[in-house]
Design an enzyme around this catalytic site. Structure first.
Site, PDB file in Angstrom:
ATOM      1  N   ASP A   1      -8.895  -4.070  -4.212  1.00 25.58           N
ATOM      2  CA  ASP A   1      -9.866  -3.103  -3.705  1.00 25.58           C
ATOM      3  C   ASP A   1     -10.244  -2.185  -4.868  1.00 25.58           C
ATOM      4  O   ASP A   1      -9.824  -2.397  -6.010  1.00 25.58           O
ATOM      5  CB  ASP A   1      -9.330  -2.357  -2.482  1.00 25.58           C
ATOM      6  CG  ASP A   1      -8.303  -1.278  -2.790  1.00 25.58           C
ATOM      7  OD1 ASP A   1      -7.848  -1.173  -3.947  1.00 25.58           O
ATOM      8  OD2 ASP A   1      -7.947  -0.543  -1.866  1.00 25.58           O
TER       9      ASP A   1
ATOM     10  N   VAL B   1      -3.994  -6.424  -4.290  1.00 29.84           N
ATOM     11  CA  VAL B   1      -3.656  -5.151  -4.917  1.00 29.84           C
ATOM     12  C   VAL B   1      -4.588  -4.058  -4.399  1.00 29.84           C
ATOM     13  O   VAL B   1      -5.808  -4.196  -4.458  1.00 29.84           O
ATOM     14  CB  VAL B   1      -3.759  -5.229  -6.457  1.00 29.84           C
ATOM     15  CG1 VAL B   1      -3.327  -3.913  -7.093  1.00 29.84           C
ATOM     16  CG2 VAL B   1      -2.924  -6.385  -7.001  1.00 29.84           C
ATOM     17  N   CYS B   2      -3.974  -2.988  -3.881  1.00 33.85           N
ATOM     18  CA  CYS B   2      -4.746  -1.819  -3.441  1.00 33.85           C
ATOM     19  C   CYS B   2      -4.065  -0.576  -3.999  1.00 33.85           C
ATOM     20  O   CYS B   2      -3.180  -0.688  -4.843  1.00 33.85           O
ATOM     21  CB  CYS B   2      -4.862  -1.778  -1.919  1.00 33.85           C
ATOM     22  SG  CYS B   2      -3.359  -1.336  -1.046  1.00 33.85           S
ATOM     23  N   GLY B   3      -4.454   0.582  -3.518  1.00 35.32           N
ATOM     24  CA  GLY B   3      -3.898   1.836  -4.044  1.00 35.32           C
ATOM     25  C   GLY B   3      -2.411   1.984  -3.827  1.00 35.32           C
ATOM     26  O   GLY B   3      -1.669   2.335  -4.729  1.00 35.32           O
TER      27      GLY B   3
ATOM     28  N   GLY C   1      -0.513  -0.327  -1.371  1.00 31.27           N
ATOM     29  CA  GLY C   1       0.091  -1.579  -0.919  1.00 31.27           C
ATOM     30  C   GLY C   1       0.450  -1.582   0.551  1.00 31.27           C
ATOM     31  O   GLY C   1       0.602  -2.640   1.148  1.00 31.27           O
TER      32      GLY C   1
END
Length: 88
Positions: free
Chosen positions: A8, A65-67, A69
């Site tokens: 993201d 992968v995000c800020g 998880g």
């Protein structure tokens, strides 16, 4: 092995390193992006794309992968046959 990867807008900072590592391990990368912090791309959209690739057999594994998880792992785990967890 075919490994789907998705990021993201907050996870994009790790994109180059993750792609490099997956390829270095000899796996085929299926890249669902995103490759820029703008426009903002929310983790549920990426979790769905990655999870559907696993459900349909387009990928055998995935890295999302995000800020933090947390939300990404919950969203991905809502898809039938997909189990996601936070990994550090």
């Amino acid at each position: 092995m075919r490994v789907a990867v998705a990021f993201d807008h907050r996870g994009v900072k790790l994109r180059a390193r993750v792609l490099e590592e997956v390829e270095a391990l000899g796996h085929e990368v299926i890249d669902f992006g995103t490759d820029a912090p703008e426009p903002r791309i929310d983790y549920p959209d990426k979790a769905r794309e990655l999870g559907e690739a696993i459900q349909t057999g387009g990928a055998e594994r995935g890295v999302l992968v995000c800020g933090s998880g947390v939300g990404a792992s919950i969203a991905a785990s809502k898809l039938a046959g997909v189990r996601a967890a936070i990994c550090h």
